[in-house]
Every structure is written in C-alpha cells, then in structure tokens.
Design a protein around this motif. Structure first.
Motif, PDB file in Angstrom:
ATOM      1  N   SER A  38     -36.882   0.500  22.240  1.00 42.55           N
ATOM      2  CA  SER A  38     -37.376   1.417  21.211  1.00 42.55           C
ATOM      3  C   SER A  38     -37.673   2.791  21.799  1.00 42.55           C
ATOM      4  CB  SER A  38     -38.621   0.839  20.536  1.00 42.55           C
ATOM      5  OG  SER A  38     -39.766   0.886  21.374  1.00 42.55           O
ATOM      6  N   TYR A  87     -49.326   6.877  12.865  1.00 48.48           N
ATOM      7  CA  TYR A  87     -48.715   5.557  12.977  1.00 48.48           C
ATOM      8  C   TYR A  87     -47.292   5.732  13.493  1.00 48.48           C
ATOM      9  CZ  TYR A  87     -46.877   0.942  11.923  1.00 48.48           C
ATOM     10  OH  TYR A  87     -46.289  -0.292  12.034  1.00 48.48           O
ATOM     11  N   ASN A  94     -35.962   6.270  20.572  1.00 46.97           N
ATOM     12  CA  ASN A  94     -36.784   7.205  19.799  1.00 46.97           C
ATOM     13  C   ASN A  94     -37.594   8.214  20.607  1.00 46.97           C
ATOM     14  OD1 ASN A  94     -36.075   6.197  17.217  1.00 46.97           O
ATOM     15  ND2 ASN A  94     -37.482   4.473  17.473  1.00 46.97           N
ATOM     16  N   HIS A 136     -45.848  -3.588  21.721  1.00 46.21           N
ATOM     17  CA  HIS A 136     -45.661  -2.561  20.704  1.00 46.21           C
ATOM     18  C   HIS A 136     -44.216  -2.068  20.713  1.00 46.21           C
ATOM     19  CE1 HIS A 136     -50.005  -2.641  20.699  1.00 46.21           C
ATOM     20  NE2 HIS A 136     -50.004  -1.892  19.623  1.00 46.21           N
ATOM     21  N   SER A 137     -43.852  -1.414  19.634  1.00 47.78           N
ATOM     22  CA  SER A 137     -42.513  -0.843  19.503  1.00 47.78           C
ATOM     23  C   SER A 137     -42.625   0.543  18.898  1.00 47.78           C
ATOM     24  CB  SER A 137     -41.656  -1.744  18.593  1.00 47.78           C
ATOM     25  OG  SER A 137     -40.401  -1.154  18.338  1.00 47.78           O
ATOM     26  N   LEU A 138     -41.883   1.498  19.467  1.00 50.71           N
ATOM     27  CA  LEU A 138     -41.879   2.864  18.954  1.00 50.71           C
ATOM     28  C   LEU A 138     -40.997   2.929  17.717  1.00 50.71           C
ATOM     29  CD1 LEU A 138     -42.638   5.830  19.106  1.00 50.71           C
ATOM     30  CD2 LEU A 138     -40.840   6.147  20.831  1.00 50.71           C
ATOM     31  N   GLU A 139     -41.599   3.185  16.569  1.00 55.51           N
ATOM     32  CA  GLU A 139     -40.894   3.131  15.294  1.00 55.51           C
ATOM     33  C   GLU A 139     -40.446   4.495  14.794  1.00 55.51           C
ATOM     34  OE1 GLU A 139     -40.423  -0.037  13.488  1.00 55.51           O
ATOM     35  OE2 GLU A 139     -40.773  -0.503  15.603  1.00 55.51           O
ATOM     36  N   THR A 140     -40.938   5.573  15.413  1.00 59.96           N
ATOM     37  CA  THR A 140     -40.677   6.933  14.934  1.00 59.96           C
ATOM     38  C   THR A 140     -40.146   7.785  16.077  1.00 59.96           C
ATOM     39  OG1 THR A 140     -42.523   6.720  13.385  1.00 59.96           O
ATOM     40  CG2 THR A 140     -41.721   8.936  13.814  1.00 59.96           C
ATOM     41  N   CYS A 146     -46.373  -5.512  17.667  1.00 66.86           N
ATOM     42  CA  CYS A 146     -45.442  -6.634  17.499  1.00 66.86           C
ATOM     43  C   CYS A 146     -45.933  -7.895  18.206  1.00 66.86           C
ATOM     44  CB  CYS A 146     -44.062  -6.252  18.040  1.00 66.86           C
ATOM     45  SG  CYS A 146     -43.348  -4.773  17.301  1.00 66.86           S
ATOM     46  N   PHE A 170     -46.369   3.684  16.686  1.00 63.23           N
ATOM     47  CA  PHE A 170     -46.095   2.442  17.407  1.00 63.23           C
ATOM     48  C   PHE A 170     -46.558   1.263  16.572  1.00 63.23           C
ATOM     49  CE2 PHE A 170     -45.896   5.454  20.853  1.00 63.23           C
ATOM     50  CZ  PHE A 170     -44.954   4.921  21.723  1.00 63.23           C
ATOM     51  N   LYS A 171     -45.672   0.315  16.399  1.00 64.65           N
ATOM     52  CA  LYS A 171     -45.964  -0.900  15.631  1.00 64.65           C
ATOM     53  C   LYS A 171     -46.431  -2.004  16.570  1.00 64.65           C
ATOM     54  CE  LYS A 171     -43.670  -4.345  12.695  1.00 64.65           C
ATOM     55  NZ  LYS A 171     -42.371  -4.739  12.089  1.00 64.65           N
TER      56      LYS A 171
END
Length: 251
Positions: free
Chosen positions: A21, A174, A25, A87-91, A179, A176-177
């Motif tokens: 991720s 917001y 991103n 965690h995962s970088l979503e943006t 997980c 990082f999600k």
C-alpha cells in the motif's frame, strides 16, 4: 526525505500488505524502515525486493512501547510517519500533503497528526501518525506496552499524559485503515498468545510458565494454560466476554 517507521513482530502478511500500500500510495521522497522486534527474519526478502530501505533486527522482543521509541531514536528525518504493521495506506500522500502535515504542526501548533481517523477518541494514539521526531523524543515516556513489558506504564499512555499536561492537541485525517484481524504477543516467560481484538478469542501458541498481566485470565484459566490444557481451537476468557462481539451475538 521523510522516513516511514514500521514496527513489526511476526506479522508477515500484514507487513507485505502495508508495504504494497505504501508503494502504491506514498508518492513522496521517503525511506521505509522496518523494525523486526525479535521475530522471524522474513522482512529481509522485502528489503531485497526493494519494498523497504532498511530492516532492523532485534535479538529479542522488547515490546511495542520500547520498539516504538527505538524507531524514533534511530530516525534520521526531522519529521516521520510511524505506522503499526496491521494498517494499510488507503489514500495517496504527495509531497504537497507532507507540507500540509508540517504546517499542521509548525503553524497550527498541533503536537502530531493522527492519520488513522482518531482511533484514540480524542487521546494520543500510536497507530498511524506523522510527527516531528524531536517532539516525540523530548516527551517524557516509559517503555511499557503490548508484549514483554506490558506490566509497565505504556509508552502510549505516557504520551497521552504528556499531551494533557502540556495542553497539547492534534489534528486527524483518515488515511490508514486498521486491518488488524488478530494480535500476537510474547510474555517474559516465552509464552506466546494470539487473540482476535473483536471476538476476543484467545489462542495459546506457546505454553506459559507463570501468570502475567496479559492475557486477562482468571486464576482457574491461568492454571489451565500453565498445565498446557488451553483449547487448541481457542476460547474467550471469562474476563473478556463482555467485550466480545461474538459473545454479544450469543446472548
């Protein structure tokens, strides 16, 4: 250059997902540093494939709090991201956004920028953050946290108390999600536990020799675990049932 600091302990799938991720991103000049906190050395293959820039191997697990402080102590950039491995970088994050985060701290006066959507509910949270290295290091803190030093005051709690004392505040986004489907912790006696944070189902991976502050077991459950009789399919400790999503569905 801005460092991305990642704390990991035996979470190969989560680490791979986080690094992927970031590769997708994180569009800025960066250095990705992974601290293997006393676990297996699978991170070396990610280093060899160019998914991270440095891997630090601890000989033993020093716990989440001390591992976090270690990462910031070796950090070379003035500002840094600190991300826990689940965690995962979503943006997409660009250089312009890095400047925005810096302005949030330098101009608006925030102590740090929470990038996990205020999971601390108004309190400092370690999970995913952007912070000035010197601000983190100067804050008085202890080294406790999940892992072998769980019986000491947690680093995260120390930072919360420091911010309250200094009347500091923070900004959050917001990006990082979380997980994390399970959490693996090692105790000082070498026992190893895995639990699901939502259902609270607990698995004993290595039999304990003595009681500790984690997991939150009754005296009878400790006797069961020390005797090597903890169910291989796991179970919800009595003290955790009121917090278990699974238990709520059963009542």
């Amino acid at each position: 250059m801005t460092e991305i600091l990642i704390l990991d302990y035996n979470r190969p799938q989560e680490l791979l997902a986080l690094l992927l991720s970031i590769k997708k991103n994180a569009r800025f000049d960066k250095k990705v540093v992974v601290l293997n906190n006393g676990g297996e050395k699978y991170a070396d293959q990610f280093l060899e494939s160019g998914m991270c820039d440095r891997v630090i191997h601890n000989a033993i697990n020093i716990g989440c709090g001390a591992g976090t402080v270690q990462l910031f102590s070796q950090c070379q950039s003035d500002f840094a991201f600190y991300i826990q491995v689940d965690h995962s970088l979503e943006t997409v994050i660009t250089e312009n956004m890095i400047e925005t985060f810096k302005n949030d701290i330098l101009i608006e006066g925030n102590f740090y920028v929470d990038l996990a959507g205020d999971q601390g509910h108004g309190q400092y949270s370690e999970r995913a953050q952007f912070i000035r290295r010197s601000d983190y290091l100067i804050a008085q803190k202890d080294f406790g946290g999940p892992g072998p030093l769980a019986d000491q005051r947690w680093t995260e709690q120390s930072l919360q108390e420091y911010m309250n004392k200094e009347m500091s505040f923070f900004k959050y986004y917001y990006m990082f999600k979380d997980c994390g489907w399970d959490s693996v912790r090692e105790n000082p006696d070498g026992s190893l536990w895995k639990h699901h944070p939502d259902t609270k189902v607990l698995f004993c991976l290595e039999t304990p020799k003595e009681k500790f502050v984690y997991p939150n077991l009754t005296d009878e459950e400790w006797k069961e675990a020390i005797a090597g009789d903890w169910p291989t399919y796991g179970k919800i400790p009595e003290n955790e049932k009121d917090l278990s999503f699974q238990h709520w569905n059963e009542i």
